[in-house]
Design a protein around this motif. Structure first.
Motif, short mmCIF file in Angstrom:
data_model
loop_
_atom_site.label_atom_id
_atom_site.label_comp_id
_atom_site.label_asym_id
_atom_site.label_seq_id
_atom_site.Cartn_x
_atom_site.Cartn_y
_atom_site.Cartn_z
N GLU A 20 -86.84 50.41 -2.08
CA GLU A 20 -87.06 48.81 -2.10
C GLU A 20 -86.27 48.28 -0.87
OE1 GLU A 20 -86.37 45.03 -4.99
OE2 GLU A 20 -86.30 46.83 -5.74
N ALA A 21 -84.77 48.64 -0.70
CA ALA A 21 -84.11 48.20 0.37
C ALA A 21 -85.07 48.27 1.73
CB ALA A 21 -82.72 48.64 0.19
N SER A 22 -85.45 49.80 1.72
CA SER A 22 -86.19 49.85 3.14
C SER A 22 -87.39 49.21 3.43
CB SER A 22 -86.25 51.29 3.05
OG SER A 22 -87.30 51.87 4.15
N ALA A 23 -88.14 48.78 2.29
CA ALA A 23 -89.16 47.85 2.55
C ALA A 23 -88.80 46.46 2.76
CB ALA A 23 -89.94 48.03 1.10
N ARG A 24 -87.71 46.08 2.10
CA ARG A 24 -87.21 44.41 2.47
C ARG A 24 -86.69 44.68 3.95
NH1 ARG A 24 -85.02 40.63 -0.47
NH2 ARG A 24 -84.87 38.87 0.66
N ARG A 25 -86.16 45.70 4.61
CA ARG A 25 -85.64 45.67 5.98
C ARG A 25 -86.71 45.68 6.82
NH1 ARG A 25 -83.46 50.32 5.85
NH2 ARG A 25 -81.31 49.32 4.92
N ARG A 26 -87.90 46.37 6.33
CA ARG A 26 -89.17 46.21 7.39
C ARG A 26 -89.71 45.00 7.17
NH1 ARG A 26 -89.90 51.48 5.20
NH2 ARG A 26 -91.42 50.57 3.57
N GLU A 27 -89.72 44.23 6.01
CA GLU A 27 -90.30 43.14 6.05
C GLU A 27 -89.51 42.00 6.84
OE1 GLU A 27 -91.39 39.30 2.64
OE2 GLU A 27 -90.37 41.35 1.91
N ILE A 28 -88.39 41.87 6.84
CA ILE A 28 -87.27 41.35 7.73
C ILE A 28 -87.47 41.32 9.23
CG2 ILE A 28 -85.09 40.64 8.15
CD1 ILE A 28 -84.21 41.01 5.42
N GLU A 29 -87.61 42.71 9.45
CA GLU A 29 -87.80 43.08 11.05
C GLU A 29 -89.27 42.50 11.36
OE1 GLU A 29 -87.62 47.36 11.02
OE2 GLU A 29 -85.24 47.25 11.12
N ASP A 30 -90.28 42.58 10.56
CA ASP A 30 -91.62 41.98 10.95
C ASP A 30 -91.56 40.58 11.19
OD1 ASP A 30 -92.59 44.65 10.75
OD2 ASP A 30 -93.45 44.43 8.94
N LYS A 31 -90.87 39.73 10.26
CA LYS A 31 -90.66 38.35 10.18
C LYS A 31 -90.02 38.11 11.65
CE LYS A 31 -90.98 37.16 5.44
NZ LYS A 31 -90.31 36.42 4.17
N LEU A 32 -89.07 38.79 11.74
CA LEU A 32 -88.23 38.38 13.18
C LEU A 32 -88.81 38.63 14.23
CD1 LEU A 32 -85.42 37.59 14.41
CD2 LEU A 32 -84.86 40.26 14.00
N LYS A 33 -89.71 39.74 14.34
CA LYS A 33 -90.49 40.17 15.43
C LYS A 33 -91.66 38.84 15.70
CE LYS A 33 -93.43 43.64 17.39
NZ LYS A 33 -94.06 45.14 17.16
N GLN A 34 -92.21 38.56 14.40
CA GLN A 34 -93.08 37.53 14.56
C GLN A 34 -92.63 36.30 15.11
OE1 GLN A 34 -95.05 36.73 10.68
NE2 GLN A 34 -96.39 35.31 11.51
N GLU A 35 -91.36 36.02 14.59
CA GLU A 35 -90.62 34.60 15.15
C GLU A 35 -90.26 34.79 16.67
OE1 GLU A 35 -90.02 32.01 13.70
OE2 GLU A 35 -90.72 32.52 11.69
#
Length: 623
Positions: A6-21
């Motif tokens: 779950e932590a790995s999935a959360r990290r990927r999600e944050i990285e995706d959002k950061l990239k999007q921002e």
């Protein structure tokens, strides 16, 4: 504890959002950079457009602002002194299409460009054209003026017929009247029937003498009217017309300016626009005043003849001047009143100095007329006073402006102080001018009395005074001067007639040394038919010889004297002829047949009719 998955999935999600921002931020940054560039450009284009409009404004104004031709200006001001309604003369400063472009550019620059520099461009260009237009008119006068008048205007292209019109400009009342007077002397002898003369008729050598004096009055380097010539008249005419031209052109400039310049900037822009032309006219006016001051010091009173028509025109034009200059700075409005004051001051000074010069003219021996005719000082003074007739209000106002009433002891009616300024000024000025003219005439009379003492022969002195007094009286009677004099001196006409009669009586006494020889009271008494004694015969011989010698001597001398007025000449001759013929006739009747000599033809040389003929040839160098 979060499961690793779950932590790995959360990290990927944050990285995706950061990239999007980051991508969004990059897009925004790119967009801002593009926007800045566009703004710098949607801005560079504005500035370039504004500069282009400013440049186009200047170009249009420069290319299409033309100097107004002297021809058109003269047409513009031609109807000022004429009663009939004049056809309005079009004055197009800018072509209609160009004017509309200029107006559109002006409005855009004011509304969007927030720019006022174009207003400076406008007034500088229009100011130059206004100044050059007026200077061009002045130059036109210099080039095309002649003694017969100023060529009015050639045809206006596309507006008039091809045939030029030469309409003389109305000339001011300066020395040209005296020059016309001189011309009338030459053409008509001033007989009062032709040419409208207001002086006495002349003939023969008197005509030549009067022409000579009038010429000296116009051209003598030391005379009161010295220095006046056509050149000065041209300069005077030019200045007067330039003043009128300024008013008309300035009015036209303001009409144009109201279309181009925003309302709240119009007065200031107009004030700047007219300065060069106005300053040029005021400077020229002050130069006229300065030249007048210098001329007065030299006793060259022609200066006042230059100032009078100009001053009159300035005062007549002042209401229009004031109207044109409404809203301008106080310093601008005060320029014309300041010039008027300067001219009034120098004019009053010239008038006073002229009167003093007439009184103190030291010329007692130089240029005294040997034939006892009118002195040039008299003709100069009369010509000068006649010039004042054209400028009565101006001259009176000059004197009034200097508060000369106390000097002249003019009584004031208390009612005048409460009346309107105009009526008070007019009446008071008229009395001042009347008193001034009487002062000049009084000074002239004193000077003539002094000059008459130069003649050793009292009879010639009497003829001289008679001629001058008669000349003055005739000049007063045949002009409005007599009405002006009568305002303050109602007995002037009668006084001159009395002076003239006194001089005739003084002249007649010169014949006593002739008639006394044969007067009955001095004749020997003897009885008819009684032979005469030697003593009695000798006495009769002496009486005849004394009469003959005296008659011949007086006729020889007095034939060279002059009485220009034919009526007066005939009157004096006839009176003297009657006295001498009556006395000689009685003497001849008593002794003509008495045997007092063996050679009667030696003593009885003249018949009564011959004596009359000899007297009829007095005052006639052609006889």
């Amino acid at each position: 504890m979060i499961p690793p998955q779950e932590a790995s999935a959360r990290r990927r999600e944050i990285e995706d959002k950061l990239k999007q921002e980051e991508e969004t931020l990059s897009f925004i940054r790119d967009s801002l950079e593009k926007s800045d560039q566009l703004t710098k450009n949607m801005k560079l284009l504005f500035e370039r457009g504004k500069e282009s409009l400013e440049s186009e404004f200047r170009s249009l104004m420069t290319r299409h602002s033309k100097v107004v031709s002297p021809v058109l200006i003269l047409d513009l001001i031609s109807g000022e002194d004429e009663l009939e309604v004049q056809e309005e003369v079009p004055l197009e400063h800018l072509p209609e299409g160009v004017l509309q472009d200029v107006i559109r550019i002006s409005r855009w620059l004011v509304e969007y460009g927030r720019n006022q520099d174009f207003m400076n461009v406008y007034y500088q260009i229009r100011s130059s054209q206004l100044d050059r237009s007026i200077k061009g008119l002045k130059e036109h006068f210099r080039k095309s003026s002649s003694s017969s008048g100023v060529p009015y205007s050639p045809a206006i292209p596309n507006k008039r017929k091809d045939t030029p019109t030469k309409k003389p400009i109305k000339r001011p009342g300066t020395i040209r009247k005296a020059q016309n007077l001189l011309k009338q002397y030459s053409q008509h002898g001033l007989d009062g029937k032709k040419g409208g003369s207001n002086l006495i008729p002349l003939e023969g050598h008197e005509h030549d003498f009067r022409v000579k004096h009038l010429s000296e009055a116009l051209n003598d380097k030391h005379g009161p009217l010295a220095g006046r010539d056509d050149t000065l008249d041209v300069e005077t005419d030019a200045y007067i017309h330039c003043i009128s031209a300024f008013v008309r052109l300035a009015q036209s400039e303001y009409q144009l300016l109201m279309d181009v310049i925003p309302e709240h900037h119009q007065k200031k822009t107009f004030d700047s626009l007219i300065q060069d032309a106005l300053d040029g006219l005021m400077l020229e006016g002050e130069n006229i005043v300065s030249a007048a001051r210098k001329a007065i010091i030299r006793h060259d009173f022609s200066a006042v003849l230059t100032v009078f028509p100009i001053l009159r025109h300035l005062k007549q034009t002042k209401p229009e001047f004031d109207q044109v200059l409404q809203g301008t700075a106080a310093s601008t409005k005060n320029k014309l009143p300041g010039l008027i004051t300067s001219m009034e001051t120098v004019g009053a000074k010239a008038l006073e100095d002229f009167a003093d010069n007439i009184k103190n003219d030291p010329d007692k021996e130089y240029n005294m007329p040997k034939d006892g005719t009118v002195h040039e000082l008299t003709s100069n003074a009369i010509l000068f006073l006649q010039q004042l007739l054209d400028f009565q209000e101006t001259a009176g106002a000059m004197l009034a402006s200097q508060v000369l009433g106390d000097t002249y002891n003019i009584p004031l009616d208390p009612r005048e102080t409460s009346s309107s300024a105009t009526s008070y000024s007019s009446e008071f000025s008229k009395r001042l001018l009347s008193t001034y003219i009487c002062k000049v005439l009084g000074n002239l009379q004193l000077n003539l009395l002094s000059k008459s003492k130069v003649y050793e022969d009292p009879a010639l002195s009497a003829i001289f005074l008679h001629n001058n007094y008669n000349y003055i009286l005739k000049a007063l009677e045949k002009s409005e001067l007599i009405q002006l004099v009568a305002v303050t001196q109602k007995t002037a006409e009668r006084s001159y007639r009395e002076h003239i009669e006194q001089q005739i009586q003084t002249y007649q006494r010169s014949w006593l040394k002739v008639t006394d020889y044969i007067a009955e009271k001095n004749l020997p008494v003897f009885q008819p038919g009684v032979k005469l004694r030697d003593k009695e015969r000798q006495m009769i011989k002496e009486r005849f010889k004394g009469f003959n010698d005296g008659l011949e001597e007086l006729c020889k001398i007095q034939k060279a004297w002059a009485i220009p007025d034919m009526e007066q000449r005939d009157k004096i001759r006839q009176a003297q002829k009657n006295i001498v013929r009556e006395t000689y006739g009685a003497f001849l009747h008593r002794y003509g047949s008495v045997p007092f000599t063996k050679n009667p033809e030696k003593y009885i040389k003249y018949r009564v009719e011959q004596v009359g003929d000899m007297i009829d040839r007095l005052f006639d160098t052609s006889a």
